[in-house]
Design an enzyme around this catalytic site. Structure first.
Site, PDB file in Angstrom:
ATOM      1  N   GLU A 435      -6.258  -0.519  -8.467  1.00 40.47           N
ATOM      2  CA  GLU A 435      -5.172  -1.306  -7.854  1.00 40.47           C
ATOM      3  C   GLU A 435      -5.245  -2.774  -8.260  1.00 40.47           C
ATOM      4  O   GLU A 435      -4.883  -3.665  -7.490  1.00 40.47           O
ATOM      5  CB  GLU A 435      -5.190  -1.179  -6.326  1.00 40.47           C
ATOM      6  N   GLY A 436      -5.677  -3.006  -9.484  1.00 41.05           N
ATOM      7  CA  GLY A 436      -5.833  -4.365  -9.986  1.00 41.05           C
ATOM      8  C   GLY A 436      -7.249  -4.833  -9.753  1.00 41.05           C
ATOM      9  O   GLY A 436      -7.702  -4.944  -8.609  1.00 41.05           O
TER      10      GLY A 436
END
Length: 593
Positions: A435-436
């Site tokens: 998610e980054g």
């Protein structure tokens, strides 16, 4: 045996945060949600029973057994299917869903506590449902009426699960490199062709249908991120036929082995556009922001599980005598909890974990107010946007640190699989990446948030905590801590302006200062929350609370935090003020070995 599967939800601390710090009952009334204190506490208690008795016992075997792939079909570890059915039948899947489509509409302030419990009990199990909730949010916000009617109810109930399909072999963080294509059809649908990797829950045996939200390009799309659209691509089509998509492989992972992490192949699979053409990234960010908050909770959940394991072991394990003399003279040695360095590790675990729980609840409140679209909508949206990268990055860093301390507390046993502590450390590592990555979260904090408004929202947040710190100075026992927090808040404001000026002079500074600025911000934020917790504990003790041990522990932990952990902020400040030149001056060719 003290293993990580002996999880018990920290209900007392959750009640303290919800009721005594943030008045969740008043929050529910503001949202026009009918949940009184008895109902709220009942949700927590039943959630504790479910996660402790049903989910936690699955965790170790899920790591040992993992998922299996055979002829494009995936089987999850033993017990997952039955536990997931209980999860759905008991209504846990529909907690946060909009009521218009069968959801319960429970505020995030409440559901975040249950989700933390799930993360602690078994992160691998929670991943499947967590992504489904994010898919629900994206579809509810951006989907057409027809798509909502066809898919939302079953996603919200948990009868179907959802995924987010972004990453490709050549396109991770840089989605401008994305190659998956979507060809329009005469009937208004699209044919999606391409390969996606790292797709959590891309194939599994928990549900009959899986709804994939896929980023792809239309034939006439402009280059770069401005040419990305979002498509809903179901595993099973509305007519009951299997769509032309499949799981090509399962990744062999370091952790969360009970989660199926898939290579997904879309071979002209039928799908439908979500939102406007070429606006897919904006639609996906709705999903990603929720997912990033949930990943932050994953770090918190891992931290709580590691702290519980470490605390139990420290109370049981007999090794050496206390430096001040025997504490348990009737036994061969004293429990290791008497040793100062063991106390240091335990208090670090406790202070970071409980501090993150306070910040998580505060952030969940902003997300609730943002989604309610009331008078506070825009202010809450700005505040949530500022906090999400901090929550995702810092909580997952904390999860890794606290899990590592858990391994250290067990000594050599922490390195052995059967005790479960090393699994927590392996499971938590992915949370810092997906998610980054946390480096990307730090860039987002500087580029989009701090530079985006010139520090206005940061200063508004600092103002809020400065008022609380000033009020706390009226309590004589807390004055020294309140003054220290006030000084750090002033320093944070000055540092924010210094960072803005440096980044405007040299864009390389954006990347050079970002990670340290995020960490600095998080440590000061937690100091503010610990000051609030100490203030409430002081009031409770003055009122003669019968639960004096709990409140005394809060005061002791708050004192430890500002004396032993808040100083870390100073190191991050000094590091980021070192500038970008020391990072960029060396030629790439000189990185030799």
């Amino acid at each position: 045996m003290t293993t990580s599967s002996n999880y018990q939800a920290p209900l007392r601390d959750m009640r303290f945060v919800l009721h005594e710090l943030f008045d969740v009952s008043a929050h529910c009334r503001q949202l026009q949600v009918e949940l009184d204190r008895d109902v709220l506490d009942g949700i927590l208690e039943e959630g504790a029973r479910f996660t402790g008795e049903v989910i936690a016992p699955l965790n170790r075997n899920s790591d040992e057994q993992g998922c299996q792939l055979h002829c494009s079909e995936v089987t999850t570890p033993d017990g997952f299917r039955q536990a997931y059915r209980q999860y759905v039948d008991n209504g846990w899947a529909s907690m946060t869903g909009p009521q218009a489509f069968g959801g319960q509409g429970v505020p995030q302030m409440v559901s975040a506590c249950f989700h933390e419990m799930l993360m602690s009990a078994s992160l691998a199990f929670r991943v499947y449902s967590g992504l489904t909730e994010s898919a629900v949010l994206a579809l509810y916000r951006h989907g057409s009426a027809e798509l909502k009617q066809a898919y939302l109810a079953n996603l919200i109930s948990g009868e179907w699960t959802g995924t987010m399909c972004l990453t490709e072999p050549q396109a991770g963080t840089d989605l401008a490199l994305l190659r998956t294509r979507a060809q329009p059809e005469a009937d208004g649908s699209y044919r999606v062709t391409g390969n996606k990797i790292f797709i959590s829950g891309g194939e599994q045996d928990l549900t009959d249908n899986i709804i994939h939200l896929v980023l792809a390009r239309l034939p006439d799309a402009p280059p770069g991120v401005k040419g990305i659209s979002l498509f809903l691509v179901p595993k099973v089509l509305p007519d009951g036929q299997r769509n032309t998509l499949s799981c090509g492989a399962l990744e062999h992972k370091m952790g969360i082995k009970g989660t199926s992490t898939c290579v997904m192949n879309f071979d002209g699979a039928q799908g439908w556009l979500v939102g406007e053409a070429n606006q897919g990234l904006a639609c996906m960010f709705t999903m990603m922001n929720d997912a990033r908050f949930q990943v932050g909770l994953q770090g918190l959940g891992i931290a709580e599980a590691a702290f519980q394991g470490g605390l139990r072991y420290a109370r049981e394990r007999l090794q050496s005598r206390s430096l001040a003399g025997a504490v348990a003279p009737d036994q061969a040695a004293d429990p290791i909890i008497v040793h100062p360095d063991v106390r240091r590790m335990l208090l670090t675990q406790k202070a970071l974990t409980e501090g993150c729980r306070m910040l998580a609840t505060y952030t969940a409140r902003q997300l609730d107010l943002e989604q309610a679209m009331g008078a506070d909508h825009q202010a809450a949206k700005r505040r949530a946007a500022l906090l999400i990268p901090i929550v995702k990055a810092f909580f997952t860093d904390v999860g890794q640190e606290v899990a590592s301390l858990g391994v250290a507390l067990y000594g050599g046993h922490g390195y052995i699989r059967e005790w479960g502590m090393e699994q927590l450390m392996r499971d938590s590592r992915i949370t810092q990446l997906y998610e980054g990555t946390n480096g990307i979260q730090a860039l987002d904090l500087i580029r989009r948030k701090l530079l985006g408004d010139g520090g206005a929202e940061l200063n508004a947040l600092i103002d809020e905590f400065a008022q609380l710190a000033e009020a706390a100075q009226a309590h004589e026992p807390l004055r020294e801590m309140a003054q220290a927090v006030s000084q750090r808040l002033r320093e944070w404001r000055e540092l924010g302006q210094a960072v803005i000026a440096a980044c405007q002079r040299d864009p390389q500074e954006i990347g050079a200062v970002s990670v340290d600025f995020l960490a600095y911000s998080a440590y000061v934020l937690l100091a503010g929350f610990w000051l609030q917790a100490a203030t409430r504990a002081q009031q409770a003790l003055a009122q003669g609370s019968a639960d004096s041990g709990f409140y005394q522990a809060k005061l002791h932990t708050a004192d430890f935090y500002w004396r032993r952990l808040l100083p870390r902020a100073g190191a991050h400040r000094d590091a980021l003020l070192g500038g970008a030149n020391c990072l960029m001056a060396m030629a790439a060719s000189d990185f030799s070995f």
